[in-house]
Write a protein that holds these residues in place. Structure first.
Motif, mmCIF file in Angstrom:
data_model
loop_
_atom_site.group_PDB
_atom_site.id
_atom_site.type_symbol
_atom_site.label_atom_id
_atom_site.label_comp_id
_atom_site.label_asym_id
_atom_site.label_seq_id
_atom_site.Cartn_x
_atom_site.Cartn_y
_atom_site.Cartn_z
ATOM 1 N N ASN A 152 8.388 2.770 -1.695
ATOM 2 C CA ASN A 152 7.392 3.829 -1.559
ATOM 3 C C ASN A 152 8.123 5.168 -1.417
ATOM 4 O O ASN A 152 9.340 5.202 -1.248
ATOM 5 N N THR A 153 7.381 6.243 -1.490
ATOM 6 C CA THR A 153 7.985 7.580 -1.474
ATOM 7 C C THR A 153 8.057 8.186 -0.074
ATOM 8 O O THR A 153 8.559 9.300 0.086
ATOM 9 N N THR A 222 3.944 9.100 9.752
ATOM 10 C CA THR A 222 2.861 9.822 9.080
ATOM 11 C C THR A 222 2.693 9.356 7.633
ATOM 12 O O THR A 222 3.660 9.327 6.862
ATOM 13 N N GLY A 223 1.482 8.959 7.288
ATOM 14 C CA GLY A 223 1.176 8.519 5.939
ATOM 15 C C GLY A 223 1.514 7.067 5.664
ATOM 16 O O GLY A 223 1.145 6.529 4.609
ATOM 17 N N VAL A 278 9.102 -0.157 5.324
ATOM 18 C CA VAL A 278 10.146 -0.139 4.292
ATOM 19 C C VAL A 278 9.692 -0.888 3.037
ATOM 20 O O VAL A 278 9.905 -0.448 1.907
ATOM 21 N N LEU A 279 9.014 -2.028 3.241
ATOM 22 C CA LEU A 279 8.609 -2.879 2.128
ATOM 23 C C LEU A 279 7.236 -2.549 1.577
ATOM 24 O O LEU A 279 6.790 -3.160 0.608
ATOM 25 N N TRP A 280 6.556 -1.581 2.199
ATOM 26 C CA TRP A 280 5.214 -1.212 1.736
ATOM 27 C C TRP A 280 5.308 -0.550 0.368
ATOM 28 O O TRP A 280 6.120 0.312 0.116
ATOM 29 N N VAL A 281 4.449 -0.979 -0.539
ATOM 30 C CA VAL A 281 4.424 -0.443 -1.899
ATOM 31 C C VAL A 281 3.188 0.451 -2.054
ATOM 32 O O VAL A 281 2.055 0.021 -1.809
ATOM 33 N N ASN A 282 3.419 1.701 -2.451
ATOM 34 C CA ASN A 282 2.289 2.603 -2.683
ATOM 35 C C ASN A 282 2.279 3.110 -4.120
ATOM 36 O O ASN A 282 3.179 2.799 -4.892
#
Length: 282
Positions: A152-153, A222-223, A278-282
């Motif tokens: 993710n960014t 945040t976010g 860390v592993l979250w995909v957005n």
């Protein structure tokens, strides 16, 4: 003869042992009340002793495991993961040397990467080396930080491929269970990394510090879908990219990656990027 008959009848009545009128009543012997009371209590004590013996036998047969969250993280717990944490040395475009920490991991295809913070790799020319349990090692790897992976960014993470003899690597850290997205304050934590305060002369050394999840860092969350953590385990510059292992009620798990150090007046506080972020995909 007629005079003798009444006399004989009278003699028989007088001599008869079964005469109901003259039969004596049998009296039971008297029992001392104190003796009876003592016998009663002795019987009761015997019964209680038998019950206690049964309860003790039942208790000894129970096998109650202590809650994992109540245990400290031991040396044996972290030993398999120490060789997976490596020093990272980089040169920026101006030729300045910077340092940090990385974690060896491989994907399902067998391709190997170094997981670290984006601000550690940052497209620089970087190298790392495999260190054994005793922190010695001569097998070096080039880090291709300019083609790293980010899920993710918003997370400061870079998983960059490496080149070198990867046959010497294992993947214990890569197979460690990810902690629950939200772990409670007070959960035991061990931080593994190569802080600048742990240099042995000019050589970075693997340093292990322990503590607990001491707080929630909302600013860095945040976010993101989950919270990041403050930890009380000592951290310093150079720990960035280091592995944080926790021990919750299910056992050992990968809490996340040390990313920032908050400098206080009299103490420092490390900030962990939650592995679920860390592993979250957005």
């Amino acid at each position: 003869m007629k005079k003798l008959i009444p006399i004989l009848i009278v003699l028989m009545l007088v001599a008869s042992p079964v005469d109901a009128l003259t039969k004596k009543k049998v009296i039971a012997p008297k029992i001392d009340p104190m003796v009876a009371l003592q016998a009663k209590y002795e019987a009761r004590i015997t019964a209680l002793e038998e019950q206690i013996a049964t309860l003790e036998a039942n208790i000894s047969s129970l096998q109650v495991a202590p809650a994992a969250n109540d245990n400290i993280i031991t040396a044996d717990d972290i030993a398999p993961y120490l060789p997976d944490v490596a020093p990272v040395i980089c040169l920026d475009a101006a030729g300045n040397s910077t340092g940090g920490t990385g974690i060896f991991m491989s994907d399902s295809s067998g391709k190997w990467y170094i997981l670290s913070n984006g601000h550690v790799l940052n497209g620089n020319t970087c190298v790392t080396s495999k260190r054994e349990y005793n922190d010695f090692g001569t097998v070096g790897f080039m880090i291709n930080s300019n083609i790293g992976v980010r899920w993710n960014t918003l997370s400061d993470i870079n998983e960059a491929p490496i080149t070198g003899d990867t046959s010497v690597l294992d993947n214990n850290a890569g197979t460690l269970r990810t902690c629950k997205p939200s772990e409670p304050l007070g959960t035991p934590v061990a931080l593994i990394g190569y802080p600048s305060s742990g240099y042995d002369g000019s050589t970075p050394r693997r340093i292990v510090t322990t503590g607990v999840i001491s707080g929630i860092n909302y600013n860095s969350s945040t976010g993101l879908p989950h919270i990041n953590y403050f930890i009380s385990a000592k951290a310093d510059h150079g720990n960035s990219g280091g592995l944080a292992i926790a021990k919750d009620n299910l056992g050992l798990c990968e809490l996340g990656v040390l990313t920032w150090v908050n400098i206080g007046t009299a103490d420092n506080m490390g900030v962990i990027q939650n592995m679920s972020n860390v592993l979250w995909v957005n």
